[in-house]
Enzyme design. Structure first.
Site, PDB file in Angstrom:
ATOM      1  N   THR B  93       0.870  -1.176   0.000  1.00 14.16           N
ATOM      2  CA  THR B  93       0.000   0.000   0.000  1.00 14.16           C
ATOM      3  C   THR B  93       0.905   1.224   0.000  1.00 14.16           C
ATOM      4  O   THR B  93       1.533   1.535   1.007  1.00 14.16           O
ATOM      5  CB  THR B  93      -0.886   0.008   1.251  1.00 14.16           C
ATOM      6  OG1 THR B  93      -1.705  -1.156   1.235  1.00 14.16           O
ATOM      7  CG2 THR B  93      -1.768   1.251   1.280  1.00 14.16           C
ATOM      8  N   LYS B 169      -7.254   0.874  -2.878  1.00 18.70           N
ATOM      9  CA  LYS B 169      -6.819   0.371  -1.562  1.00 18.70           C
ATOM     10  C   LYS B 169      -6.775   1.522  -0.548  1.00 18.70           C
ATOM     11  O   LYS B 169      -7.241   1.395   0.588  1.00 18.70           O
ATOM     12  CB  LYS B 169      -5.437  -0.264  -1.715  1.00 18.70           C
ATOM     13  CG  LYS B 169      -4.694  -0.536  -0.426  1.00 18.70           C
ATOM     14  CD  LYS B 169      -5.283  -1.652   0.417  1.00 18.70           C
ATOM     15  CE  LYS B 169      -4.397  -1.909   1.632  1.00 18.70           C
ATOM     16  NZ  LYS B 169      -4.992  -2.803   2.594  1.00 18.70           N
ATOM     17  N   LYS B 236      -0.498   7.065   8.830  1.00 15.22           N
ATOM     18  CA  LYS B 236       0.200   7.085   7.541  1.00 15.22           C
ATOM     19  C   LYS B 236      -0.804   6.898   6.398  1.00 15.22           C
ATOM     20  O   LYS B 236      -0.773   7.592   5.388  1.00 15.22           O
ATOM     21  CB  LYS B 236       1.248   5.966   7.502  1.00 15.22           C
ATOM     22  CG  LYS B 236       2.087   5.916   6.245  1.00 15.22           C
ATOM     23  CD  LYS B 236       2.517   4.468   5.920  1.00 15.22           C
ATOM     24  CE  LYS B 236       1.338   3.614   5.451  1.00 15.22           C
ATOM     25  NZ  LYS B 236       1.647   2.328   4.845  1.00 15.22           N
TER      26      LYS B 236
END
Lengths: 292, 292, 292, 292
Positions: B93, B169, B236
């Site tokens: 990711t 995602k 994040k």
């Protein structure tokens, strides 16, 4: 059981109908005559005033909003005609402030007050498969349980203070709007980078978010059809959440955000759409195509 | 198929293990030696450099974040040793910006680049039941399909440009955080008015929100246990959403709100908890009890 | 001029006093007797009811909020005793909705209604240096101009519809809160990186933000003293802004943010402080020292 | 004093010019040649590389942003050619992260590093009336004081750690944007209820908000002219605030809100306007007229 039922909108009509099917003796009242007549044909008695419906053991009400509840329940002589020991179960989604006021007014007259808001659309109500949230005196809830069971697939006890059920309903509605806002922003983000909204939404609602709310609103957003009205009611409902938060000195930043976005949708002329029009707002902010 | 696999965290180890079980010839590399040795015992070859793993038909990578991908994939000589026509499927990711940079760097050398991020926790990976999102050249995706099938229950094609899978995602992760924030605020609102969080959350996650994400995080919030780490990764990840929004001039007010609340959780010393610690933030704002 | 004056809080008392000094014949009324007696000693007549104060050419009112205005102006017989052609100038900060209702109720009875909210603290009112915002029929404003001049340094005409002045006052208050929130976040940001709040605030309020509001609240924040009450009134006032926005389908995200932060301050037990306590909220979010 | 000056944008050129007028020996460098030639005609030496400008006692730099600073100061051999004991005062508005990196890199080589960002537009710089924020070793600041005095009306010491001055500049910029957002929402609110924006803004900027920033941006909003560019730099600058907040685990909800609104302005095609275009965003959200 001898039951009065006031407020015959789509929900109320379906609920009263199920009470009749279950063999209860139901006296109905509604401001406009049409819905009452349909129920008369199903065996209901029709009262010409709310007071006329409040003569049995139990009164159920399914009115539209705070204003209607104030007018019908508090504004006339309804509480005066109701006998001590009677039970009133109120199915409306109303403010926490009004619930407390209603509970006090009923208690003063020895009437048991139950808050009994519901989750479920009219077709679910018609199928007798509502989820009924309840809060109030436990003995009173036991008394009306057979009625609730005739209308629901499950009854959810949430506390003794009636506002417990109301705030749960308000919070649940807020969660629905939050889910729609999340889909709206996520779909805009993926679209902005070249993903077809339908592909993304199909992915999410088939996996992590395989829940009815996501699937239903997700489909509308993917297909850019947001019809069906209701956004004004959503705006009212998020206001109930913010007011309930304010009453408890509780900030709800996500509810504030949703209120602002709903206002933007309404200002854009989409007051005939439903809450999924939040997807148009999210897309418009980035000058993405937003459907009609 | 001859496959290289770099990055053997919990996810990567489970995925490589499934490739071995499916009969593929797998050469693995990992910065720390331990996980590679376990896979060696399952039949893998172990390379001492990333380049050493990139000698087959296909390279799969499952690195932790942008920084690790920059170092391992772009920072060394990996792309130089990979032959034209080879396929690299990247399961990490990472930011949309980096995906575009990777796609360009691979294209320059005639290597097919596929973005293939996944939904699923390590135990799902171990069971070979991941949901793999894919975007890249269709022919390349066809070539690696047998590998993906060995690791997943379903493959979701999202476009030809690799960033399509990455942004999906990222947007999906954002939806998870949004769901948690919604539960957090709703549970605080109901608690503030006397409802037990467990009662409210049980209601919602048994009905409208009967989806895995709501059930799992809802339970943690109801039980006031938020263990398991991950909130720094969530911070994040919401940053990836905001950055991807910024790249497309797309405001994401709900993502901004979540970023701010996550910072507040981290500042409060909860950097060892997971994203469900948003419930502590919501409760603390109203001076409600917030668990430990 | 023969003037009635109802509502003798700190502001109203100072204003009525200035009318007496300017030679006007003033009849005052206040719910509590004390302030009226002080004005009696300055030459005022004291009425025992609001109606008793409404017998001159002009009625001025300076009541606390919507509720007080509803009770005193609309709740009793005040409008009935006022003669056609009389002027009522209302100095209260009240909701746009109520202003419209008042304007209609006055128009029905042939009474000229002027909205005349003010900027200025009690000491400014005592000095006769208020800024008076006005909106209403121009001829009526001309009639009361000598009165306004006795109380103010400047009169600001904002329109014919009374709500024009009310919404300007509401929007001005909102700007004050926004300035405080900005100082609060900026001071927290600099403090978090090692700057003394007093140094930063001195810099900003001596240069780009050398305006009274910034200097006054800036000093309080720099010195971490937030005394003086008023945060509950600020919360009410930001609610007026949000309500006025809602009436016009206008989202005000910054007002929403301020409302949420004020709630957080109140929940933290700071309801005795003033709006500068927003600085404590900003600091607390990052676990910075926040004063007392 | 022998001074090097790199970065001759509008600000840098005006500053270097004032150093020459004050009698300093200035060697300048700029990427594009034009501005250096103008300064040559005023008596400056022109270096062909940044290193060529770093041969005196002091180096001043006024580069555009993080990227330019990284390239010019860290990317080449500049620090290598600078002697121990030299002073570098950096006037750029850059990230806290980069300031720390610069301070460390200078310290390693025995060079004194001062952060010296400024408030003031080019015409203020030309008049030698900047406000210079400073942070760094006190002795070094004393050494360059004569230079700063030639360019400024006041020097504001903010700490020993260079990031103190940088974060103050970043926080000050954020306060400017916050003021504009407040005017924007307030003007939209009053306009929505019938007040002319110019009337409202004149009121506020003549009274409570009689400060340069409010007057300048207020006038632009009142007159619906938002020209002059800079919104992309404002977007960058609010990003610096959010990043500095993130570094300190400090949520800045108002900065998040501004970032989102700036993105919306940019998405609407207003990237050629300045930050006052936030007023168009606020108006558009309510479908009010928004100027051009």
């Amino acid at each position: 059981m001898k039951v009065g039922f006031v407020g015959l909108g789509l929900m109320g009509s379906a609920m009263a109908s199920n009470l009749l099917k279950a063999g209860h003796e139901v006296t109905v009242w509604n401001r406009a005559a049409g819905p009452a007549e349909i129920l008369r044909s199903q065996g209901a008695r029709v009262a010409s005033t709310p007071e006329g419906a409040a003569t049995g053991d139990v009164l159920l009400s399914a009115l539209a909003n705070d204003q209607a509840v104030r007018e019908v329940i508090l504004g006339g002589g309804l509480l005066e005609v109701m006998g001590r020991g009677m039970v009133h179960a109120n199915h409306a989604t109303i403010s926490v402030e009004l619930v407390k006021q209603l509970a006090a007014a009923h208690a003063e007259r020895g009437i048991d007050y139950i808050a009994a808001p519901m989750f479920g659309r009219p077709e679910v109500a018609a199928a007798g498969k509502l989820n009924i949230l309840t809060a109030g005196p436990p003995a009173a809830i036991e008394r009306v349980r057979p009625l609730f069971e005739a209308m629901s697939s499950r009854i959810w006890p949430l506390g003794v203070a009636p506002e417990c059920a109301s705030v749960a309903k308000i919070a649940g509605n807020f969660m629905i709007f939050a889910a729609v806002e999340a889909i709206a922003e996520a779909a805009a983000l993926t679209l902005a980078h070249g993903v077809k909204p339908a592909d993304f939404i199909d992915l999410m609602t088939s996996t992590l978010f395989a829940a009815p709310i996501y699937q239903s609103y997700g489909r509308q957003i993917a297909e850019q059809r947001y019809e069906g009205g209701g956004i004004l009611m959503s705006y009212k409902d998020v206001g109930l959440a913010l007011a309930a938060g304010g009453d408890a000195n509780l900030p709800l930043p996500l509810a504030s955000l949703i209120r602002d976005s709903l206002l933007e949708a309404i200002a854009a002329g989409d007051e005939k759409l439903n809450v999924s029009a939040l997807a148009k707002v999210a897309a418009r902010r980035a000058h993405l195509p937003e459907g009609n």
